[in-house]
Design an enzyme around this catalytic site. Structure first.
Site, PDB file in Angstrom:
ATOM      1  N   ARG A 185       0.847  -1.187   0.000  1.00 26.20           N
ATOM      2  CA  ARG A 185       0.000   0.000   0.000  1.00 26.20           C
ATOM      3  C   ARG A 185       0.884   1.239   0.000  1.00 26.20           C
ATOM      4  NH1 ARG A 185      -3.328  -2.872  -1.552  1.00 26.20           N
ATOM      5  NH2 ARG A 185      -5.430  -3.294  -0.745  1.00 26.20           N
ATOM      6  N   ASP A 192       5.214  -0.262  -6.687  1.00 21.54           N
ATOM      7  CA  ASP A 192       4.020  -0.598  -7.457  1.00 21.54           C
ATOM      8  C   ASP A 192       2.815   0.170  -6.942  1.00 21.54           C
ATOM      9  OD1 ASP A 192       2.614  -2.148  -9.488  1.00 21.54           O
ATOM     10  OD2 ASP A 192       1.660  -3.203  -7.808  1.00 21.54           O
TER      11      ASP A 192
END
Length: 332
Positions: free
Chosen positions: A234, A258
């Site tokens: 996250r 990511d």
């Protein structure tokens, strides 16, 4: 009954339609759920949302006014939902508590290896027929110390891969994973020691109040200047501004992200013609040792298929009055 599905990717659409065929009608939308798009759900009792949905109080009230009663999330958490308002309005909300942990773990290692071996820079050069090796020297992963922050299902898979490389494993979590500890030889340590000794640090914890900006200025200062930081969990786990400052100071061999803490409205969208106004992200992208991808670690046919299957099962549970571990039901 027609179910309205928000934020459906092109590759996801046929899988979603096939899963619902013969059970319920499903209407797939590319747009993500937020205050502006919530009115589209009018007269739909059940909607399905993706990880980038923004279910704040205003959005939830629009949905409730339009007749929506069940929100089937195609993602693992509830951190994008105002749960107090959802309970007040009587929503049933479901999530996908499990899907292929290999998808995310393998992608985290893809980022780590690409950053270490400068793959993106090398590929860009060879496309222009520049075959020099200047600036492309990597490090052996074998014998590195790899720090795994969060050793649940995904962290365990990441650790299995690390073990295959022949690394020393350090772990940090609220509870020790016996597989990591006993089979893979992971040493559990304090977060401070893990950060100080690891050559690669990979994040695999959920975003909670206690983990928000877990990697902040202090944590980055404890890491080796030669370390690689990977975040496929996250975005809010990393203080992006502090990360920029660390990179400006010449710290960290590489970073693979990511996820990004302000990714809502960016991930899954084409911003190539309008540009990005987020100065922090723009600054991160200027560093050659930083690799940013668009929240795609989960995006394999196996994982997406499991996510959709669980979503269908959650809808079945709602319509038949059952309640599973994936579901939050309205308060009495």
């Amino acid at each position: 009954m027609e179910i309205l599905a928000y934020g459906v990717q092109a590759d996801e659409k046929p899988l979603l339609e096939a899963a619902f065929t013969g059970r319920y009608d499903v209407r797939c939308l590319e747009v993500f759920l937020n205050t502006d798009t919530a009115p589209l759900a009018a007269e739909h009792e059940i909607i399905s949302t993706s990880v980038n949905a923004r279910l704040d109080a205003t959005t939830l009230r629009i949905l409730a006014k339009g007749g929506t009663r069940m929100i089937a999330q195609r993602s693992t958490g509830f951190n994008n939902i105002d749960l107090d308002v959802a309970a007040e309005l009587g929503f049933t909300i479901s999530r996908v508590s499990f899907y292929s942990p290999y998808a995310v773990a393998e992608f985290a290692w893809t980022l780590a290896l690409a950053v270490n071996r400068r793959i993106v820079r090398a590929a860009g050069r060879t496309r222009e027929f520049d075959f020099r090796l200047d600036g492309l020297m990597g490090l052996d992963v074998h014998d590195m110390t790899v720090g795994v922050i969060g050793t649940g299902k995904i962290g365990e898979c990441f650790s299995r891969i690390a073990h295959g490389f022949g690394t020393r494993l350090l772990g940090w979590d609220i509870a020790e994973n016996p597989v990591c500890r006993d089979r893979l030889g992971m040493e559990y340590s304090s977060l401070e020691l893990l950060l100080a000794e690891s050559d690669i640090v990979s994040l695999h914890v959920p975003l909670l109040p206690d983990t928000h900006h877990l990697i902040d200025e202090t944590a980055l200062g404890r890491m080796k200047p030669s370390a690689i930081l990977i975040n496929s969990s996250r975005g809010g786990l990393v203080d992006s501004r502090a990360l920029v400052e660390a990179l400006r100071a010449g710290r960290l061999r590489g970073v693979g992200l990511d996820v990004y803490e302000e990714e809502t409205g960016l991930s899954f969208f084409d911003k190539s013609l309008e540009g990005v106004t987020d100065d922090t992200l723009a600054r991160l992208m200027t560093f050659p040792q930083v690799l940013v991808t668009s929240h795609q670690a989960y995006f394999t046919s196996t994982a997406v298929g499991q996510i959709i299957a669980t979503t269908v099962a959650n809808v079945d549970d709602y319509l038949t009055g059952r309640c599973s571990e994936n579901t939050l039901v309205p308060k009495a």
